[in-house]
Design a protein around this motif. Structure first.
Motif, PDB file in Angstrom:
ATOM      1  N   TYR A 122       1.034  -1.206   0.007  1.00  0.00           N
ATOM      2  CA  TYR A 122      -0.041  -0.104   0.017  1.00  0.00           C
ATOM      3  C   TYR A 122       0.817   0.954   0.063  1.00  0.00           C
ATOM      4  CZ  TYR A 122      -3.725   3.080   1.521  1.00  0.00           C
ATOM      5  OH  TYR A 122      -4.561   4.110   1.481  1.00  0.00           O
ATOM      6  N   PRO A 129      -5.985   2.752 -11.311  1.00  0.00           N
ATOM      7  CA  PRO A 129      -4.937   3.057 -10.423  1.00  0.00           C
ATOM      8  C   PRO A 129      -5.485   3.286  -9.079  1.00  0.00           C
ATOM      9  CG  PRO A 129      -4.797   4.203 -12.389  1.00  0.00           C
ATOM     10  CD  PRO A 129      -6.048   3.669 -12.490  1.00  0.00           C
ATOM     11  N   ALA A 130      -4.945   2.641  -8.112  1.00  0.00           N
ATOM     12  CA  ALA A 130      -5.414   2.637  -6.590  1.00  0.00           C
ATOM     13  C   ALA A 130      -5.616   4.091  -5.980  1.00  0.00           C
ATOM     14  CB  ALA A 130      -4.536   1.884  -6.063  1.00  0.00           C
ATOM     15  N   SER A 131      -6.563   4.239  -5.327  1.00  0.00           N
ATOM     16  CA  SER A 131      -6.782   5.528  -4.964  1.00  0.00           C
ATOM     17  C   SER A 131      -5.867   5.778  -3.752  1.00  0.00           C
ATOM     18  CB  SER A 131      -8.398   5.843  -4.357  1.00  0.00           C
ATOM     19  OG  SER A 131      -8.794   4.802  -3.909  1.00  0.00           O
ATOM     20  N   VAL A 132      -4.681   5.978  -3.739  1.00  0.00           N
ATOM     21  CA  VAL A 132      -3.779   6.262  -2.890  1.00  0.00           C
ATOM     22  C   VAL A 132      -3.104   7.612  -3.056  1.00  0.00           C
ATOM     23  CG1 VAL A 132      -1.862   5.315  -1.555  1.00  0.00           C
ATOM     24  CG2 VAL A 132      -3.673   3.961  -2.599  1.00  0.00           C
ATOM     25  N   PRO A 133      -3.484   8.773  -2.748  1.00  0.00           N
ATOM     26  CA  PRO A 133      -4.662   8.910  -2.286  1.00  0.00           C
ATOM     27  C   PRO A 133      -5.772   8.924  -3.177  1.00  0.00           C
ATOM     28  CG  PRO A 133      -3.507  10.965  -2.496  1.00  0.00           C
ATOM     29  CD  PRO A 133      -2.541   9.871  -2.937  1.00  0.00           C
ATOM     30  N   THR A 134      -5.573   9.239  -4.275  1.00  0.00           N
ATOM     31  CA  THR A 134      -6.659   9.394  -5.354  1.00  0.00           C
ATOM     32  C   THR A 134      -6.223   8.661  -6.686  1.00  0.00           C
ATOM     33  OG1 THR A 134      -6.089  11.492  -6.448  1.00  0.00           O
ATOM     34  CG2 THR A 134      -7.482  11.739  -4.705  1.00  0.00           C
TER      35      THR A 134
END
Lengths: 318, 376
Positions: free
Chosen positions: B72, B165-170
């Motif tokens: 993460y 794409p992962a929302s990390v942060p968005t």
């Protein structure tokens, strides 16, 4: 915990990864997602409209079976105001390992802790159960308090560098990021509240942290717990209605009220039988001295100091 | 993933709020509780045969969680961390078993696995010398191995409409970042000796109008630092005889494992989008620059099926606005450019992130001319 089987194949894994990649999923978002997965996996064109809630639930059930041994869980809840059902993959146990899963620094995390404290302690009094915070109020918390921090949960703050806090601009950025990440939501009036996702993930933590550990049972608690649950759906209420009697800790979500009283066939508070006026609020509508149009269908009136006063018809929409 | 720590598991909660809908017995809801029950049952069973068995299970579970949590934040899973955080005391010998079981669980449940990161290359003369001196020790010892998660589900299922794409942060910021590092990695991979002088990289970035700020509004410098920290690229400073310092960038361990030649080739193919004769020519060049690993021998001609529409999601919109300027946003067509190589290839793909994010494209497309010139 076995190997491959019919119940769990690459399409399930793709779904699980997709869920992990986002903070929340709604049925509307799940439809095109599952359609795309099926189209690709089964090599058979599936359109989003073909996907039903049952399909989604089947996927989620299968996933939950697989991930629960690892203390992950897909939960769902209703959004407190829009009544949209949202799903999220949450971590259901806390260990030091999972604490790595953040892109935030220890200082940012402890700022967040201060914001949460403000939401659920400072701005959550028996008089004004706001449970929300304006960005002004939040940014003011950018500095760590001077005197030794009180009661930091297992070291979230202490493990970091010494109490320096954030610069105001960093605090603002952090708030924005928290919204982006889906932990906070902002209202029209500029209040930050916990998102459904955050409530799902932090449900246990919030209750544990802010409700006195001693009052084991809800009944005859003199001082109602800080975090209260909706009498109808048992989920935490941070936006909703409260019993007009201030000492009563009965709370209901706006979205639950109608059904609840229809089922109950009476208009009294289920706990203390006081008449439910529907104009005593939890959430930003309970904030003092901040007027403005209510975003909700109920009323725009801010009734704070006078919960027993009865409703003026012209201020009630329905 | 939580960003706040919780002290105990949910089950212990005094009032574990039952799932919101009690009217409708949804599988999801009922499952949550029933599964807990099932799990408890399982644990109880294990409990009876206590001892080695259950602690092994425990360690496997912890390792799985460690792997997912580390990914993460794009931290490598270090062997040393596994030892301290996962393994119970005096169980060092079980490492292999635990690791394999955890990887099996990751593959079968989550569709990803821990892939070993290549060791950092020794580039400068002094590094090489140091390495020679302590050679056997350092390179062979397993204690400094580290891993990242790479996806094991078929590339087709990693299309951006399935795995954005992962929302990390968005999702938007993630795709911008993914796009930029893929672009920079392409530049490095396609440069002579797989190393690019800082000045040259700057020139490329300038052409992209990303020399000062990148999409997210962050300083380019800061983003490059992040890429360095996360192991996509490595900055190499070296003083030559005359005392002049040269600064070069090379591909970092994560860059190799996550993107790698195959990823770069896929990206270049997508950018050039050639067909027919030109495509063959392009393929030849790709093999020349990136090695035979990127050949498309077994690839069915992708066309219809693999083409997927990219939903016009928030990523696109907000990128458009946030653009520091100048960067054109093309209408994204299908961007399932994930290379479809046989699974046997080393293909490093971040499980949580799809490299072929549409974000790539705007950046990659401008790379055309340069990628080619570097190639020749």
């Amino acid at each position: 915990m076995s190997g491959d089987d019919e119940q769990w194949n690459d399409s399930n894994r793709a779904f699980l990864q997709a869920l992990m990649a986002r903070s929340t999923l709604t049925l509307d978002e799940a439809k095109p997602l599952l359609a795309a997965i099926q189209t690709t996996y089964e090599r058979r064109e599936t359109i989003a409209e073909d996907i039903t809630e049952a399909d989604l639930n089947a996927h989620i059930a299968a996933a939950n079976t697989r991930i629960s041994p690892f203390d992950f869980e897909i939960r769902s809840t209703y959004h407190q105001t829009t009544r949209k059902r949202v799903y999220a993959l949450v971590n259901s146990s806390s260990d030091p390992i999972i604490q790595l899963a953040t892109i935030h620094t220890a200082e940012e995390i402890s700022f967040l802790k201060r914001v949460l404290d403000a939401m659920f302690e400072t701005y959550n009094t028996s008089r004004n159960e706001v449970m929300a915070i304006t960005s002004m109020q939040a940014v003011r918390l950018h500095k760590a308090p001077d005197r030794g921090r009180r009661d930091t949960q297992d070291g979230a703050a202490t493990q970091g560098s010494t109490a320096q806090g954030l610069k105001m601009i960093e605090a603002e950025k952090m708030l924005r990021t928290l919204v982006d990440e889906g932990w906070f939501e902002t209202s029209n009036k500029g209040y930050y509240t916990l998102s459904p996702r955050a409530l799902m993930e932090l449900r246990g933590w919030l209750i544990e942290t802010y409700n006195d550990v001693d009052d084991d049972d809800d009944d005859d608690g003199e001082r109602p717990p800080r975090i209260k649950q909706c009498v109808a759906c048992k989920e935490i209420v941070t936006v909703g209605q409260r019993c007009s009697k201030r000492s009563c800790h009965c709370r209901l979500h706006d979205i639950c009220v109608q059904n609840f009283f229809r089922m109950q066939r009476s208009n009294g508070c289920p706990v203390c039988k006081t008449e439910w006026t529907g104009d005593s609020f939890v959430g930003e509508r309970a904030a003092p001295r901040r007027s403005g149009a209510g975003s909700n269908a109920n009323t725009s009136r801010i009734t704070v100091d006078d919960p027993d006063q009865n409703n003026d018809p012209d201020e009630i929409d329905r | 993933m939580p960003l706040i720590r919780k002290r105990r598991s949910q089950q212990a909660e005094p009032s574990p709020s039952p799932p919101p809908t009690r009217r409708r017995p949804s599988p999801a809801a009922s499952d949550a509780s029933s599964v807990d029950g099932a799990y408890d049952g399982g644990a109880a069973l294990d409990g009876e045969t206590q001892g080695a068995g259950s602690s092994h299970e425990q360690m496997v579970k912890k390792l799985v969680r460690l792997a997912l949590a580390s990914e993460y934040s794009r931290q490598p899973i270090r062997r040393a961390d596994i030892t301290t955080k996962v393994m119970a005391p005096h169980t060092g010998r079980q490492f292999k078993g635990v690791f394999e079981e955890a990887n099996h669980q990751l593959r079968s449940t989550f569709g990803c696995q821990m892939t070993e990161l290549p060791q950092k290359e020794k580039i400068t003369v002094s590094q090489k010398r140091a390495a020679q001196r302590s050679q056997t020790q350092n390179t062979l010892s397993s204690s400094n191995k580290s891993y990242i998660l790479t996806s094991t589900i078929p590339p087709a299922l990693r299309a951006p409409n399935i795995l954005p794409p992962a929302s990390v942060p968005t999702s938007a910021s993630e795709s911008a970042y993914t796009g930029l590092y893929t672009f920079i990695l392409s530049l490095i991979y396609l440069s002579p000796g797989r190393t690019i002088p800082e000045s040259r990289l700057e020139k490329h970035l300038k052409r992209m109008n990303a020399d000062n700020y990148v999409l997210s509004g962050e300083k380019t410098e800061k983003v490059l630092k992040r890429m360095e920290k996360e192991g996509y690229i490595v900055k190499v400073r070296e003083r030559d005889g005359g005392g002049e310092e040269s600064v070069d960038y090379v591909v970092g361990p994560r860059g190799k494992a996550e993107v790698g030649e195959v990823g770069i080739a896929g990206c270049v193919r997508k950018v050039f989008g050639k067909v027919g004769m030109e495509r063959e020519e392009l393929e030849k060049r790709l093999v020349r620059s990136l090695g035979e690993g990127v050949e498309m021998k077994n690839r069915p001609d992708e066309g219809g099926e693999a083409e997927v529409e990219v939903q016009a999601d928030g990523a696109g919109a907000s990128e458009g606005e946030a653009e520091g300027g100048g960067r054109r946003r093309r209408s994204t067509r299908a961007s399932n450019s994930t290379p479809k190589t046989p699974a046997t290839r080393k293909r490093g793909r971040n499980a949580m992130v799809d490299e072929e994010a549409e974000g790539d494209e705007d950046e990659e497309e401008e790379e055309d001319d340069q990628g080619e010139s570097g190639d020749e």
